[in-house]
Write a protein that holds these residues in place. Structure first.
Motif, PDB file in Angstrom:
ATOM      1  N   SER A 140      36.224 -16.812 -59.845  1.00 22.70           N
ATOM      2  CA  SER A 140      37.237 -16.260 -59.713  1.00 22.70           C
ATOM      3  C   SER A 140      38.008 -17.135 -58.589  1.00 22.70           C
ATOM      4  O   SER A 140      39.136 -17.163 -58.214  1.00 22.70           O
ATOM      5  CB  SER A 140      37.086 -14.916 -58.856  1.00 22.70           C
ATOM      6  N   SER A 141      37.427 -17.745 -57.907  1.00 21.85           N
ATOM      7  CA  SER A 141      37.844 -18.633 -56.710  1.00 21.85           C
ATOM      8  C   SER A 141      36.723 -19.775 -56.060  1.00 21.85           C
ATOM      9  O   SER A 141      35.515 -19.172 -56.361  1.00 21.85           O
ATOM     10  CB  SER A 141      38.465 -18.032 -55.618  1.00 21.85           C
ATOM     11  N   GLY A 142      37.041 -20.555 -55.661  1.00 23.22           N
ATOM     12  CA  GLY A 142      35.943 -21.316 -55.017  1.00 23.22           C
ATOM     13  C   GLY A 142      35.927 -20.920 -53.438  1.00 23.22           C
ATOM     14  O   GLY A 142      36.563 -20.086 -53.234  1.00 23.22           O
ATOM     15  N   GLY A 143      34.816 -21.624 -52.794  1.00 23.26           N
ATOM     16  CA  GLY A 143      34.640 -20.824 -51.296  1.00 23.26           C
ATOM     17  C   GLY A 143      33.539 -21.413 -50.829  1.00 23.26           C
ATOM     18  O   GLY A 143      32.940 -22.431 -51.523  1.00 23.26           O
ATOM     19  N   SER A 144      33.130 -21.131 -49.617  1.00 27.38           N
ATOM     20  CA  SER A 144      31.649 -21.499 -49.028  1.00 27.38           C
ATOM     21  C   SER A 144      31.020 -20.283 -48.312  1.00 27.38           C
ATOM     22  O   SER A 144      31.500 -19.261 -48.227  1.00 27.38           O
ATOM     23  CB  SER A 144      32.472 -22.400 -48.023  1.00 27.38           C
ATOM     24  N   VAL A 145      29.975 -20.640 -48.173  1.00 21.95           N
ATOM     25  CA  VAL A 145      28.851 -19.673 -47.654  1.00 21.95           C
ATOM     26  C   VAL A 145      28.181 -20.694 -46.465  1.00 21.95           C
ATOM     27  O   VAL A 145      27.691 -21.568 -46.653  1.00 21.95           O
ATOM     28  CB  VAL A 145      28.022 -19.224 -48.500  1.00 21.95           C
ATOM     29  N   VAL A 146      28.189 -19.901 -45.305  1.00 24.41           N
ATOM     30  CA  VAL A 146      27.354 -20.698 -44.086  1.00 24.41           C
ATOM     31  C   VAL A 146      26.348 -19.851 -43.695  1.00 24.41           C
ATOM     32  O   VAL A 146      26.398 -18.655 -43.460  1.00 24.41           O
ATOM     33  CB  VAL A 146      28.253 -20.829 -43.183  1.00 24.41           C
ATOM     34  N   VAL A 147      25.144 -20.474 -43.735  1.00 24.72           N
ATOM     35  CA  VAL A 147      23.992 -19.831 -43.193  1.00 24.72           C
ATOM     36  C   VAL A 147      23.205 -20.432 -42.074  1.00 24.72           C
ATOM     37  O   VAL A 147      23.570 -21.966 -41.886  1.00 24.72           O
ATOM     38  CB  VAL A 147      22.616 -19.812 -44.231  1.00 24.72           C
ATOM     39  N   GLN A 148      22.647 -19.820 -41.273  1.00 21.60           N
ATOM     40  CA  GLN A 148      22.228 -20.561 -39.841  1.00 21.60           C
ATOM     41  C   GLN A 148      20.766 -19.912 -39.519  1.00 21.60           C
ATOM     42  O   GLN A 148      20.351 -18.674 -39.572  1.00 21.60           O
ATOM     43  CB  GLN A 148      23.261 -20.188 -38.608  1.00 21.60           C
ATOM     44  N   VAL A 149      20.013 -21.078 -39.018  1.00 19.83           N
ATOM     45  CA  VAL A 149      18.689 -20.649 -38.243  1.00 19.83           C
ATOM     46  C   VAL A 149      18.732 -21.480 -37.248  1.00 19.83           C
ATOM     47  O   VAL A 149      18.802 -22.600 -37.236  1.00 19.83           O
ATOM     48  CB  VAL A 149      17.557 -21.033 -39.537  1.00 19.83           C
ATOM     49  N   GLY A 150      18.479 -20.769 -36.007  1.00 16.86           N
ATOM     50  CA  GLY A 150      18.454 -21.407 -34.640  1.00 16.86           C
ATOM     51  C   GLY A 150      19.932 -22.104 -34.447  1.00 16.86           C
ATOM     52  O   GLY A 150      20.856 -21.294 -34.592  1.00 16.86           O
ATOM     53  N   ASN A 151      19.925 -23.280 -34.069  1.00 17.35           N
ATOM     54  CA  ASN A 151      21.278 -23.891 -34.041  1.00 17.35           C
ATOM     55  C   ASN A 151      21.763 -24.724 -34.916  1.00 17.35           C
ATOM     56  O   ASN A 151      22.328 -25.514 -34.938  1.00 17.35           O
ATOM     57  CB  ASN A 151      21.178 -24.795 -32.739  1.00 17.35           C
ATOM     58  N   VAL A 152      21.017 -24.863 -36.371  1.00 19.32           N
ATOM     59  CA  VAL A 152      21.002 -25.492 -37.288  1.00 19.32           C
ATOM     60  C   VAL A 152      21.862 -24.798 -38.351  1.00 19.32           C
ATOM     61  O   VAL A 152      21.547 -23.468 -38.879  1.00 19.32           O
ATOM     62  CB  VAL A 152      19.828 -26.032 -37.945  1.00 19.32           C
ATOM     63  N   THR A 153      23.145 -25.292 -38.932  1.00 21.43           N
ATOM     64  CA  THR A 153      23.905 -24.527 -40.046  1.00 21.43           C
ATOM     65  C   THR A 153      23.871 -25.374 -41.161  1.00 21.43           C
ATOM     66  O   THR A 153      23.560 -26.636 -41.212  1.00 21.43           O
ATOM     67  CB  THR A 153      25.208 -24.322 -39.326  1.00 21.43           C
ATOM     68  N   LYS A 154      23.936 -24.710 -42.318  1.00 22.66           N
ATOM     69  CA  LYS A 154      24.173 -25.222 -43.643  1.00 22.66           C
ATOM     70  C   LYS A 154      25.447 -24.741 -44.421  1.00 22.66           C
ATOM     71  O   LYS A 154      25.517 -23.468 -44.390  1.00 22.66           O
ATOM     72  CB  LYS A 154      23.070 -25.442 -44.461  1.00 22.66           C
ATOM     73  N   THR A 155      26.102 -25.250 -45.073  1.00 22.05           N
ATOM     74  CA  THR A 155      27.157 -24.947 -46.000  1.00 22.05           C
ATOM     75  C   THR A 155      26.868 -25.035 -47.284  1.00 22.05           C
ATOM     76  O   THR A 155      26.528 -26.103 -47.741  1.00 22.05           O
ATOM     77  CB  THR A 155      28.620 -25.353 -45.473  1.00 22.05           C
ATOM     78  N   VAL A 156      27.079 -23.673 -48.165  1.00 22.32           N
ATOM     79  CA  VAL A 156      27.195 -23.962 -49.431  1.00 22.32           C
ATOM     80  C   VAL A 156      28.639 -23.754 -50.032  1.00 22.32           C
ATOM     81  O   VAL A 156      29.283 -22.937 -49.655  1.00 22.32           O
ATOM     82  CB  VAL A 156      26.287 -22.721 -50.271  1.00 22.32           C
ATOM     83  N   LEU A 157      28.853 -24.708 -50.924  1.00 22.15           N
ATOM     84  CA  LEU A 157      30.302 -24.997 -51.296  1.00 22.15           C
ATOM     85  C   LEU A 157      30.397 -24.459 -52.866  1.00 22.15           C
ATOM     86  O   LEU A 157      29.544 -25.194 -53.461  1.00 22.15           O
ATOM     87  CB  LEU A 157      30.603 -26.317 -51.085  1.00 22.15           C
ATOM     88  N   LEU A 158      31.244 -23.775 -53.264  1.00 20.61           N
ATOM     89  CA  LEU A 158      31.390 -23.468 -54.666  1.00 20.61           C
ATOM     90  C   LEU A 158      32.671 -24.149 -55.224  1.00 20.61           C
ATOM     91  O   LEU A 158      33.768 -23.610 -54.791  1.00 20.61           O
ATOM     92  CB  LEU A 158      31.380 -21.996 -54.815  1.00 20.61           C
TER      93      LEU A 158
END
Length: 168
Positions: A140-158
């Motif tokens: 339906s749209s693109g987007g992003s999801v951000v996850v974090q453990v401690g002080n490290v983050t990763k982003t999942v892009l659609l």
């Protein structure tokens, strides 16, 4: 003539008591333990950092894989599949898909559980926390999801056009 035994030969060379030469003394043992403790103290922070990086990467890859799964299931069933992210509860669900462990419930992944211990920081799909894949697998749209453990983050892009999920 009698051949001297090893014990006798040891005494003849001035070695003293043979039983003393077979073990470790307390000073040697303490030194070895001190060396091991020092190496462990140096290695532990590196191990902890590696574990944090592993967990956040595993959580991000799981989200990307589940976005791909929802897209594939939508195409296979020719029916829509929606992924709803709940940042307050630290989880997401694939609505319309059965849980892999319990077929009677909705597919749900708790990011705070093993092995991730991650925090779902945000999920943004054109101002919404849900993304729907239609029967053709188009989001339906693109987007992003951000996850974090401690002080490290990763982003999942659609990607909004292809529906492909990538981890950054």
């Amino acid at each position: 003539m009698m051949v001297p035994s090893r014990y006798n030969a040891w005494h003849i060379r001035g070695g003293g008591d043979a039983s003393r030469a077979l073990g470790f003394n307390l000073i040697e043992l303490v030194l070895v333990i001190a060396i091991i403790a020092t190496l462990a103290a140096v290695a532990m922070p590196r191990y902890a950092d590696a574990l944090v990086r592993y967990r956040v990467d595993a959580a991000a890859r799981r989200i990307a894989a589940d976005l791909t799964l929802a897209r594939a299931e939508a195409r296979t069933a020719s029916a829509s599949r929606t992924i709803a992210f709940d940042t307050a509860a630290n989880r997401y669900q694939i609505l319309g898909a059965a849980d892999l462990d319990n077929r009677g419930t909705v597919y749900t992944l708790e990011l705070s559980d093993e092995p991730y211990h991650a925090t779902l920081v945000s999920a943004d799909f054109a101002g919404n926390n849900k993304v729907m894949f239609d029967g053709y697998g188009v989001p339906s749209s693109g987007g992003s999801v951000v996850v974090q453990v401690g002080n490290v983050t990763k982003t999942v892009l659609l990607d909004p056009d292809s529906g492909k999920a990538t981890v950054q």
